[in-house]
Write a protein that holds these residues in place. Structure first.
Motif, PDB file in Angstrom:
ATOM      1  N   GLU A  37     -38.299 -39.068  23.296  1.00 22.83           N
ATOM      2  CA  GLU A  37     -38.656 -40.486  23.218  1.00 22.83           C
ATOM      3  C   GLU A  37     -40.158 -40.685  23.411  1.00 22.83           C
ATOM      4  OE1 GLU A  37     -36.181 -39.253  25.084  1.00 22.83           O
ATOM      5  OE2 GLU A  37     -34.395 -40.101  24.152  1.00 22.83           O
ATOM      6  N   ASP A  38     -40.766 -39.907  24.335  1.00 21.09           N
ATOM      7  CA  ASP A  38     -42.222 -39.973  24.536  1.00 21.09           C
ATOM      8  C   ASP A  38     -42.945 -39.598  23.242  1.00 21.09           C
ATOM      9  OD1 ASP A  38     -41.918 -40.563  27.283  1.00 21.09           O
ATOM     10  OD2 ASP A  38     -42.020 -38.439  27.844  1.00 21.09           O
ATOM     11  N   VAL A  39     -42.508 -38.514  22.619  1.00 19.83           N
ATOM     12  CA  VAL A  39     -43.125 -38.046  21.377  1.00 19.83           C
ATOM     13  C   VAL A  39     -42.988 -39.123  20.298  1.00 19.83           C
ATOM     14  CG1 VAL A  39     -42.977 -36.334  19.512  1.00 19.83           C
ATOM     15  CG2 VAL A  39     -42.791 -35.596  21.914  1.00 19.83           C
ATOM     16  N   TYR A  40     -41.795 -39.693  20.180  1.00 21.15           N
ATOM     17  CA  TYR A  40     -41.540 -40.731  19.187  1.00 21.15           C
ATOM     18  C   TYR A  40     -42.469 -41.930  19.396  1.00 21.15           C
ATOM     19  CZ  TYR A  40     -39.033 -44.452  16.717  1.00 21.15           C
ATOM     20  OH  TYR A  40     -38.708 -45.512  15.909  1.00 21.15           O
ATOM     21  N   LYS A  41     -42.588 -42.412  20.650  1.00 22.72           N
ATOM     22  CA  LYS A  41     -43.458 -43.557  20.945  1.00 22.72           C
ATOM     23  C   LYS A  41     -44.917 -43.247  20.617  1.00 22.72           C
ATOM     24  CE  LYS A  41     -40.528 -45.267  24.631  1.00 22.72           C
ATOM     25  NZ  LYS A  41     -40.330 -45.237  26.081  1.00 22.72           N
ATOM     26  N   MET A  42     -45.356 -42.033  20.942  1.00 24.90           N
ATOM     27  CA  MET A  42     -46.741 -41.646  20.662  1.00 24.90           C
ATOM     28  C   MET A  42     -46.999 -41.582  19.155  1.00 24.90           C
ATOM     29  SD  MET A  42     -47.123 -38.804  23.671  1.00 24.90           S
ATOM     30  CE  MET A  42     -48.876 -38.490  23.601  1.00 24.90           C
ATOM     31  N   LEU A  43     -46.022 -41.119  18.399  1.00 23.23           N
ATOM     32  CA  LEU A  43     -46.155 -41.093  16.946  1.00 23.23           C
ATOM     33  C   LEU A  43     -46.244 -42.510  16.386  1.00 23.23           C
ATOM     34  CD1 LEU A  43     -43.637 -38.242  16.105  1.00 23.23           C
ATOM     35  CD2 LEU A  43     -46.111 -38.185  15.682  1.00 23.23           C
ATOM     36  N   LEU A  44     -45.393 -43.413  16.897  1.00 26.17           N
ATOM     37  CA  LEU A  44     -45.448 -44.815  16.453  1.00 26.17           C
ATOM     38  C   LEU A  44     -46.810 -45.431  16.744  1.00 26.17           C
ATOM     39  CD1 LEU A  44     -41.994 -46.382  17.469  1.00 26.17           C
ATOM     40  CD2 LEU A  44     -42.817 -45.801  15.174  1.00 26.17           C
ATOM     41  N   GLU A  45     -47.314 -45.172  17.977  1.00 32.57           N
ATOM     42  CA  GLU A  45     -48.616 -45.715  18.367  1.00 32.57           C
ATOM     43  C   GLU A  45     -49.735 -45.178  17.480  1.00 32.57           C
ATOM     44  OE1 GLU A  45     -48.944 -44.771  22.524  1.00 32.57           O
ATOM     45  OE2 GLU A  45     -47.348 -46.177  23.070  1.00 32.57           O
ATOM     46  N   ALA A  46     -49.563 -43.975  16.971  1.00 33.57           N
ATOM     47  CA  ALA A  46     -50.575 -43.367  16.096  1.00 33.57           C
ATOM     48  C   ALA A  46     -50.382 -43.783  14.639  1.00 33.57           C
ATOM     49  CB  ALA A  46     -50.517 -41.843  16.221  1.00 33.57           C
ATOM     50  N   GLY A  47     -49.383 -44.644  14.378  1.00 37.40           N
ATOM     51  CA  GLY A  47     -49.153 -45.128  13.023  1.00 37.40           C
ATOM     52  C   GLY A  47     -48.391 -44.161  12.136  1.00 37.40           C
ATOM     53  N   GLU A  48     -47.726 -43.180  12.746  1.00 33.40           N
ATOM     54  CA  GLU A  48     -46.968 -42.189  11.979  1.00 33.40           C
ATOM     55  C   GLU A  48     -45.554 -42.681  11.752  1.00 33.40           C
ATOM     56  OE1 GLU A  48     -48.438 -39.705  10.658  1.00 33.40           O
ATOM     57  OE2 GLU A  48     -50.297 -39.754  11.808  1.00 33.40           O
ATOM     58  N   ASP A  49     -45.033 -42.448  10.552  1.00 32.98           N
ATOM     59  CA  ASP A  49     -43.690 -42.894  10.190  1.00 32.98           C
ATOM     60  C   ASP A  49     -42.719 -41.711  10.309  1.00 32.98           C
ATOM     61  OD1 ASP A  49     -41.606 -44.482   9.280  1.00 32.98           O
ATOM     62  OD2 ASP A  49     -42.050 -44.076   7.165  1.00 32.98           O
ATOM     63  N   VAL A  50     -42.324 -41.417  11.534  1.00 28.90           N
ATOM     64  CA  VAL A  50     -41.380 -40.325  11.807  1.00 28.90           C
ATOM     65  C   VAL A  50     -40.264 -40.907  12.665  1.00 28.90           C
ATOM     66  CG1 VAL A  50     -41.074 -38.046  12.853  1.00 28.90           C
ATOM     67  CG2 VAL A  50     -43.241 -38.604  11.737  1.00 28.90           C
ATOM     68  N   GLY A  51     -39.016 -40.746  12.235  1.00 30.91           N
ATOM     69  CA  GLY A  51     -37.882 -41.315  12.958  1.00 30.91           C
ATOM     70  C   GLY A  51     -37.528 -40.520  14.205  1.00 30.91           C
ATOM     71  N   LEU A  52     -36.827 -41.185  15.111  1.00 26.78           N
ATOM     72  CA  LEU A  52     -36.425 -40.543  16.366  1.00 26.78           C
ATOM     73  C   LEU A  52     -35.512 -39.346  16.108  1.00 26.78           C
ATOM     74  CD1 LEU A  52     -36.489 -40.510  19.453  1.00 26.78           C
ATOM     75  CD2 LEU A  52     -34.636 -42.185  19.448  1.00 26.78           C
ATOM     76  N   ALA A  53     -34.597 -39.461  15.141  1.00 31.94           N
ATOM     77  CA  ALA A  53     -33.707 -38.341  14.822  1.00 31.94           C
ATOM     78  C   ALA A  53     -34.512 -37.138  14.337  1.00 31.94           C
ATOM     79  CB  ALA A  53     -32.682 -38.748  13.767  1.00 31.94           C
ATOM     80  N   THR A  54     -35.558 -37.389  13.574  1.00 35.33           N
ATOM     81  CA  THR A  54     -36.427 -36.304  13.098  1.00 35.33           C
ATOM     82  C   THR A  54     -37.146 -35.649  14.272  1.00 35.33           C
ATOM     83  OG1 THR A  54     -36.742 -37.391  10.969  1.00 35.33           O
ATOM     84  CG2 THR A  54     -38.392 -35.740  11.602  1.00 35.33           C
ATOM     85  N   VAL A  55     -37.608 -36.451  15.220  1.00 31.76           N
ATOM     86  CA  VAL A  55     -38.281 -35.902  16.406  1.00 31.76           C
ATOM     87  C   VAL A  55     -37.331 -34.977  17.164  1.00 31.76           C
ATOM     88  CG1 VAL A  55     -39.310 -36.466  18.657  1.00 31.76           C
ATOM     89  CG2 VAL A  55     -39.892 -37.836  16.625  1.00 31.76           C
ATOM     90  N   TYR A  56     -36.100 -35.430  17.409  1.00 31.55           N
ATOM     91  CA  TYR A  56     -35.113 -34.589  18.102  1.00 31.55           C
ATOM     92  C   TYR A  56     -34.874 -33.293  17.327  1.00 31.55           C
ATOM     93  CZ  TYR A  56     -33.523 -37.836  21.723  1.00 31.55           C
ATOM     94  OH  TYR A  56     -33.441 -38.627  22.833  1.00 31.55           O
ATOM     95  N   ARG A  57     -34.694 -33.405  16.020  1.00 33.84           N
ATOM     96  CA  ARG A  57     -34.412 -32.234  15.183  1.00 33.84           C
ATOM     97  C   ARG A  57     -35.583 -31.242  15.222  1.00 33.84           C
ATOM     98  NH1 ARG A  57     -32.971 -34.842  11.178  1.00 33.84           N
ATOM     99  NH2 ARG A  57     -34.910 -34.943  10.002  1.00 33.84           N
TER     100      ARG A  57
END
Length: 136
Positions: A37-57
């Motif tokens: 979840e931390d990684v996902y939030k940081m990606l969102l803040e950086a403007g990256e379009d990566v889904g949470l399921a992709t981060v887990y995978r």
């Protein structure tokens, strides 16, 4: 070729944009122990379009490839840290959740000694101390 691309290929993983972005984030983050979840939030803040399921995978793939280590500290959620090849143990503050890394040669020697006294050879271990700040 970028360092991340080389690391992914060396680990046997295909170079994809989400993998590169997540690896770059893990390498540059000030906090070394991040949840998915931390990684996902940081990606969102950086403007990256990566889904949470992709981060887990991706994190699970990184773990299988030996790029990251998964820890399940008290509280039940997993955190990940890059596997830099150096052994260390952890303390987790029960008040703040802060993770403190440490290495103590006396503890390392004692663990080997205890295993030997019981007729075993120590092949690995994980030590987590749960701590809280003393009242000053």
């Amino acid at each position: 070729m970028s360092n991340e691309n080389q690391e992914l290929r060396k680990a046997g993983l295909k170079v994809t944009l989400p993998r590169v972005k997540i690896l770059q984030l893990l390498e540059s983050a000030s906090e070394q122990h991040l949840s998915a979840e931390d990684v996902y939030k940081m990606l969102l803040e950086a403007g990256e379009d990566v889904g949470l399921a992709t981060v887990y995978r991706v994190l699970t793939q990184f773990e299988a490839a030996g790029l990251v280590i998964r820890h399940n500290f008290d509280g039940g959620h997993s955190v990940f840290e890059l596997d830099r090849g150096d052994h260390h143990d952890h303390m987790v503050c029960t008040d703040t959740g802060q993770v403190i890394e440490f290495h103590n040669e006396q503890i390392e020697e004692l663990q080997h000694q205890i295993a030997e006294e019981h007729g075993y050879e120590l092949t690995g271990h994980s030590l987590v101390l749960y701590v809280k700040k003393k009242d000053s």
